[in-house]
Motif scaffolding. Sequence first.
Motif, PDB file in Angstrom:
ATOM      1  N   LEU A 138       0.829  -1.206   0.000  1.00 68.26           N
ATOM      2  CA  LEU A 138       0.000   0.000   0.000  1.00 68.26           C
ATOM      3  C   LEU A 138       0.864   1.257   0.000  1.00 68.26           C
ATOM      4  O   LEU A 138       0.554   2.233  -0.690  1.00 68.26           O
ATOM      5  CB  LEU A 138      -0.934   0.012   1.217  1.00 68.26           C
ATOM      6  N   LEU A 139       1.942   1.232   0.762  1.00 62.47           N
ATOM      7  CA  LEU A 139       2.824   2.389   0.814  1.00 62.47           C
ATOM      8  C   LEU A 139       3.545   2.621  -0.504  1.00 62.47           C
ATOM      9  O   LEU A 139       3.854   3.759  -0.864  1.00 62.47           O
ATOM     10  CB  LEU A 139       3.860   2.209   1.924  1.00 62.47           C
ATOM     11  N   ALA A 140       3.825   1.562  -1.235  1.00 63.65           N
ATOM     12  CA  ALA A 140       4.591   1.664  -2.472  1.00 63.65           C
ATOM     13  C   ALA A 140       3.727   1.979  -3.692  1.00 63.65           C
ATOM     14  O   ALA A 140       4.266   2.156  -4.785  1.00 63.65           O
ATOM     15  CB  ALA A 140       5.345   0.356  -2.709  1.00 63.65           C
ATOM     16  N   TYR A 141       2.416   2.076  -3.527  1.00 65.70           N
ATOM     17  CA  TYR A 141       1.536   2.319  -4.675  1.00 65.70           C
ATOM     18  C   TYR A 141       1.833   3.683  -5.302  1.00 65.70           C
ATOM     19  O   TYR A 141       1.958   4.688  -4.623  1.00 65.70           O
ATOM     20  CB  TYR A 141       0.062   2.266  -4.241  1.00 65.70           C
ATOM     21  N   ARG A 142       1.947   3.692  -6.606  1.00 64.90           N
ATOM     22  CA  ARG A 142       2.106   4.920  -7.383  1.00 64.90           C
ATOM     23  C   ARG A 142       0.935   5.021  -8.329  1.00 64.90           C
ATOM     24  O   ARG A 142       0.634   4.092  -9.068  1.00 64.90           O
ATOM     25  CB  ARG A 142       3.406   4.891  -8.192  1.00 64.90           C
TER      26      ARG A 142
ATOM     27  N   TRP B  74      -5.906   4.728   3.500  1.00 64.31           N
ATOM     28  CA  TRP B  74      -5.289   5.153   4.756  1.00 64.31           C
ATOM     29  C   TRP B  74      -5.757   4.267   5.904  1.00 64.31           C
ATOM     30  O   TRP B  74      -4.938   3.821   6.721  1.00 64.31           O
ATOM     31  CB  TRP B  74      -5.637   6.614   5.034  1.00 64.31           C
ATOM     32  N   ALA B  75      -7.058   4.001   5.977  1.00 63.51           N
ATOM     33  CA  ALA B  75      -7.594   3.156   7.049  1.00 63.51           C
ATOM     34  C   ALA B  75      -7.029   1.738   6.955  1.00 63.51           C
ATOM     35  O   ALA B  75      -6.673   1.132   7.981  1.00 63.51           O
ATOM     36  CB  ALA B  75      -9.120   3.128   6.983  1.00 63.51           C
ATOM     37  N   LEU B  76      -6.937   1.204   5.759  1.00 64.37           N
ATOM     38  CA  LEU B  76      -6.340  -0.122   5.566  1.00 64.37           C
ATOM     39  C   LEU B  76      -4.893  -0.142   6.045  1.00 64.37           C
ATOM     40  O   LEU B  76      -4.471  -1.072   6.747  1.00 64.37           O
ATOM     41  CB  LEU B  76      -6.367  -0.494   4.085  1.00 64.37           C
ATOM     42  N   LEU B  77      -4.140   0.878   5.686  1.00 63.34           N
ATOM     43  CA  LEU B  77      -2.746   0.954   6.081  1.00 63.34           C
ATOM     44  C   LEU B  77      -2.603   1.050   7.597  1.00 63.34           C
ATOM     45  O   LEU B  77      -1.760   0.374   8.191  1.00 63.34           O
ATOM     46  CB  LEU B  77      -2.083   2.153   5.405  1.00 63.34           C
TER      47      LEU B  77
ATOM     48  N   VAL C 268      -4.769   0.017   9.918  1.00 66.80           N
ATOM     49  CA  VAL C 268      -5.193  -1.239  10.546  1.00 66.80           C
ATOM     50  C   VAL C 268      -4.172  -2.346  10.315  1.00 66.80           C
ATOM     51  O   VAL C 268      -3.826  -3.090  11.236  1.00 66.80           O
ATOM     52  CB  VAL C 268      -6.592  -1.650  10.033  1.00 66.80           C
ATOM     53  N   LEU C 269      -3.664  -2.460   9.095  1.00 65.33           N
ATOM     54  CA  LEU C 269      -2.673  -3.494   8.802  1.00 65.33           C
ATOM     55  C   LEU C 269      -1.367  -3.244   9.546  1.00 65.33           C
ATOM     56  O   LEU C 269      -0.775  -4.165  10.116  1.00 65.33           O
ATOM     57  CB  LEU C 269      -2.411  -3.578   7.304  1.00 65.33           C
ATOM     58  N   GLY C 270      -0.917  -1.998   9.558  1.00 58.92           N
ATOM     59  CA  GLY C 270       0.312  -1.668  10.271  1.00 58.92           C
ATOM     60  C   GLY C 270       0.173  -1.868  11.771  1.00 58.92           C
ATOM     61  O   GLY C 270       1.063  -2.410  12.426  1.00 58.92           O
ATOM     62  N   ALA C 271      -0.960  -1.448  12.309  1.00 58.38           N
ATOM     63  CA  ALA C 271      -1.199  -1.629  13.744  1.00 58.38           C
ATOM     64  C   ALA C 271      -1.316  -3.108  14.101  1.00 58.38           C
ATOM     65  O   ALA C 271      -0.853  -3.532  15.166  1.00 58.38           O
ATOM     66  CB  ALA C 271      -2.463  -0.877  14.167  1.00 58.38           C
ATOM     67  N   SER C 272      -1.892  -3.892  13.217  1.00 57.59           N
ATOM     68  CA  SER C 272      -1.990  -5.330  13.460  1.00 57.59           C
ATOM     69  C   SER C 272      -0.611  -5.971  13.488  1.00 57.59           C
ATOM     70  O   SER C 272      -0.330  -6.832  14.329  1.00 57.59           O
ATOM     71  CB  SER C 272      -2.848  -5.994  12.385  1.00 57.59           C
TER      72      SER C 272
ATOM     73  N   ARG D 190      -1.873  -4.616  -6.806  1.00 56.64           N
ATOM     74  CA  ARG D 190      -0.646  -3.816  -6.776  1.00 56.64           C
ATOM     75  C   ARG D 190      -0.793  -2.585  -5.893  1.00 56.64           C
ATOM     76  O   ARG D 190      -0.276  -1.510  -6.206  1.00 56.64           O
ATOM     77  CB  ARG D 190      -0.219  -3.415  -8.180  1.00 56.64           C
ATOM     78  N   GLY D 191      -1.540  -2.715  -4.810  1.00 55.11           N
ATOM     79  CA  GLY D 191      -1.718  -1.615  -3.867  1.00 55.11           C
ATOM     80  C   GLY D 191      -2.784  -0.622  -4.263  1.00 55.11           C
ATOM     81  O   GLY D 191      -3.003   0.371  -3.575  1.00 55.11           O
ATOM     82  N   ASN D 192      -3.472  -0.873  -5.362  1.00 55.13           N
ATOM     83  CA  ASN D 192      -4.500   0.037  -5.861  1.00 55.13           C
ATOM     84  C   ASN D 192      -5.825  -0.278  -5.161  1.00 55.13           C
ATOM     85  O   ASN D 192      -6.529  -1.214  -5.531  1.00 55.13           O
ATOM     86  CB  ASN D 192      -4.634  -0.124  -7.372  1.00 55.13           C
ATOM     87  N   VAL D 193      -6.160   0.521  -4.169  1.00 54.90           N
ATOM     88  CA  VAL D 193      -7.367   0.270  -3.369  1.00 54.90           C
ATOM     89  C   VAL D 193      -8.624   0.514  -4.215  1.00 54.90           C
ATOM     90  O   VAL D 193      -9.626  -0.168  -4.032  1.00 54.90           O
ATOM     91  CB  VAL D 193      -7.358   1.159  -2.103  1.00 54.90           C
ATOM     92  N   ALA D 194      -8.570   1.444  -5.153  1.00 56.77           N
ATOM     93  CA  ALA D 194      -9.720   1.667  -6.037  1.00 56.77           C
ATOM     94  C   ALA D 194     -10.060   0.414  -6.794  1.00 56.77           C
ATOM     95  O   ALA D 194     -11.229   0.091  -7.030  1.00 56.77           O
ATOM     96  CB  ALA D 194      -9.444   2.815  -6.993  1.00 56.77           C
TER      97      ALA D 194
END
Length: 92
Positions: free
Chosen positions: A22-26, A41-44, A46-50, A82-86
């Motif tokens: 998610l962080l690397a998505y361009r 942002w919410a996914l990031l 929650v995943l990071g906190a997990s 590829r990190g594309n949440v859309a």
Amino acid sequence: MTMTHLYPVIAFIAYAIASVCLLAYRKDGARHRHHVSWVAWALLVVLGASAIDLVFSARAHAIGFLEAARAVLLSLFIIGSRGNVARLLRSE
């Protein structure tokens, strides 16, 4: 290492990989959509906190097969898009 001790490691790796993806998505010219950005942002968060919770929490020993499998599946979905949440949210 027994299987019950392996599940938290698998979940941590899956959460960490999904967060990095998610962080690397361009966006490469894709238009910016605020609601998708908030979901990403919410996914990031929650995943990071997990992932952090698994490292520092005493409950890490209680992680079972289903939570590890859920982490791996979510990670595979994020990697597949590829990190594309859309792309994850799109219904076609």
